[in-house]
Every structure is written in structure tokens, then in C-alpha cells.
Design an enzyme around this catalytic site. Structure first.
Site, PDB file in Angstrom:
ATOM      1  N   ASP A 120       0.618  -0.986  -0.589  1.00  0.00           N
ATOM      2  CA  ASP A 120      -0.325  -0.236  -0.150  1.00  0.00           C
ATOM      3  C   ASP A 120       1.205   1.320  -0.151  1.00  0.00           C
ATOM      4  O   ASP A 120       2.180   0.763   0.626  1.00  0.00           O
ATOM      5  CB  ASP A 120      -0.796  -0.058   0.942  1.00  0.00           C
ATOM      6  CG  ASP A 120      -1.353  -1.359   1.334  1.00  0.00           C
ATOM      7  OD1 ASP A 120      -2.246  -1.456   0.493  1.00  0.00           O
ATOM      8  OD2 ASP A 120      -2.013  -1.281   2.749  1.00  0.00           O
TER       9      ASP A 120
HETATM   10  N1  URA Z   1      -1.296  -6.075   3.725  1.00  0.00           N
HETATM   11  C1  URA Z   1      -1.749  -4.637   3.925  1.00  0.00           C
HETATM   12  O1  URA Z   1      -2.888  -4.657   4.143  1.00  0.00           O
HETATM   13  N2  URA Z   1      -0.995  -3.485   2.935  1.00  0.00           N
HETATM   14  C2  URA Z   1       0.266  -3.870   2.821  1.00  0.00           C
HETATM   15  O2  URA Z   1       0.606  -2.794   2.248  1.00  0.00           O
HETATM   16  C3  URA Z   1       0.846  -5.544   2.641  1.00  0.00           C
HETATM   17  C4  URA Z   1      -0.269  -6.457   3.101  1.00  0.00           C
END
Ligand code: URA
Length: 238
Positions: free
Chosen positions: A106
Site C-alpha cells: 500500500d
Molecule cells: N497488507 C496490507 O494491509 N498492506 C500491505 O501493504 C501489505 C500487506
């Protein structure tokens, strides 16, 4: 062993179109072993080849395998919309070579992001069938309790998943930090699992993939490095 003409060499390494690469050579920008190369038709052996372009030295690489310590506020998507893309942190040759993230983090997640231009490698590393563990450290809004750890280990139901998802392993690090190891890579998985278990993810960092740890790489946020053969061998299930 394979030989390649100099214009193809530069193109394969991401220096631009064949036409532009020929112009670079005509302009005397390419040197090999200290000698300015004047003809783009000259062929060279690629294995172990080093060359200089604009006086910067490069090594021939059939494929790129790198790891970036991703900072927050960079997007992994090919067409970033709200923040700059992670490719802006890398040499522009890598975009020409179509280097892409292996899976996605993310925009606000930090830590270990593998990147490559080798399609089969990207596919194999992202495949859930390979069960490659990914280690995350989440900072939580509420205290980490025994109950939270139990729920994450036994499995939590996410609303669009057919069955509960469980962490492979999970351990408290401090009052508001927990290490969670996942084999799957579902959308926002850590954040959604924490929310489903009654807590909230305030910050997230990926600290390892397979047996390769971010700490062992010594990268500051925003820094990247090529993966060695030994490091590549660690990108497998523990
Ligand atoms: N899980 C998440 O919620 N975000 C990420 O970036 C990776 C794994």
C-alpha cells in the site's frame, strides 16, 4: 555465451530506442574498458560486460532483480494517482526495461519491495502456490493482547473471502507492535485482518520475504540494491 551489437546492448539495458542508442554511440557517449566505441555495429560478449555511458559505469544484466526499502507515500501501481510511483526512486533505465514491483505494498506501507523485469520470476514469487512467507511489523492503534494474537492465528473472516484467513505465525513485539507472517498476499490483508480481529493498523512495514530480511540489506528508506545470487536463494519458504 552470447554476442550483441552495441545499439542492441544499450537498448536491452534500458537506454532508450534503438535510434537513440545509435545516436549515443555516434556522439561518443559509450566506452568499454576505457575505449570510446565508435560503431554501433561492433558486437561484444555480454557475459561480465561492463560499459560506461555518460561516464557512469554499468554492468550488463540480462534481467534486473532488486530490492527497494520502500518509503511511505509512494504507490506501487503502474499508473499512480495520488502519490509518486516507486519507479521514480530508481534509475530511469529501469522503467524502460519494464521493471515492476513483485506484488504490491500500500502507499503508506514501508519496507521490503522486490522488483524485477523478469516475468517468470515475478509470477513465481507472487504465486500463492509457493507459500513464500512475508513478514510484517504492524503498529496498532489499540494494545496488542493475547486475544488478538489468538484470533490472528486461528483465522479471521474477511467479508469478501470464502474462508477465514490465518497468520502463519504471529508474535507481540511490544504493547502496540505485532509481527505477523502471511503466506497469502490478499488486498490490504494485514490491515483488514487486524480490523477483523478488533484492532486497527496505524503503520505497517514489511521486514522480510522468505528468509531474506530487510535488516540484512542495510538499506535506508528510499534506497535499493541489486540482489546477489545468495540473496535470491533466500527468497523461498522457510
Ligand atoms: N497488507 C496490507 O494491509 N498492506 C500491505 O501493504 C501489505 C500487506
Amino acid at each position: 555465451m552470447s554476442k550483441i551489437s552495441l545499439d542492441r546492448l544499450l537498448q536491452s539495458q534500458g537506454f532508450g530506442t534503438r535510434k537513440y542508442c545509435r545516436e549515443l554511440i555516434d556522439d561518443g557517449e559509450l566506452s568499454i574498458a576505457g575505449e570510446v566505441m565508435s560503431s554501433y555495429k561492433t558486437t561484444v560478449e555480454t557475459a561480465g560486460l561492463r560499459f560506461s555511458i555518460f561516464e557512469e559505469e554499468w554492468e550488463y544484466r540480462e534481467h534486473i532483480y532488486i530490492v527497494l526499502n520502500k518509503p511511505a507515500n509512494f504507490e506501487c501501481s503502474r499508473k499512480p494517482s495520488h502519490h509518486p510511483g516507486v519507479l521514480t526512486l530508481l534509475p530511469e533505465q529501469f522503467s524502460w526495461r519494464d521493471v515492476q514491483p513483485v506484488g504490491r505494498l500500500d502507499h503508506d506501507t514501508t519496507g521490503m519491495l522486490l522488483m524485477s523485469d523478469d516475468g517468470p520470476f515475478i509470477h513465481a514469487q507472487s504465486s500463492p502456490k509457493r507459500h513464500i512467507p512475508k513478514v510484517y511489523v504492524a503498529t496498532t492503534a489499540e494494545p496488542v493482547t493475547e486475544e488478538l494474537v489468538k484470533k490472528l492465528l486461528s483465522g479471521v473472516q474477511l467479508h469478501d473471502e470464502p474462508a477465514p484467513l490465518a497468520a502463519q505465525t504471529c508474535r507481540p513485539i511490544s504493547d502496540r507492535q505485532i509481527e505477523i507472517v502471511l503466506e497469502q498476499g490478499k488486498y490490504h490483508q494485514v490491515k483488514r485482518m487486524l480490523a477483523a480481529a478488533g484492532n486497527h493498523c496505524a503503520a505497517l512495514q514489511r521486514t522480510a520475504v522468505g528468509q531474506l530480511t530487510l535488516d540484512s540489506l542495510g538499506l535506508e528508506e528510499g534506497e535499493w540494491c541489486y540482489l546477489t545470487q545468495q540473496q535470491m536463494a533466500l527468497l523461498v519458504p522457510m
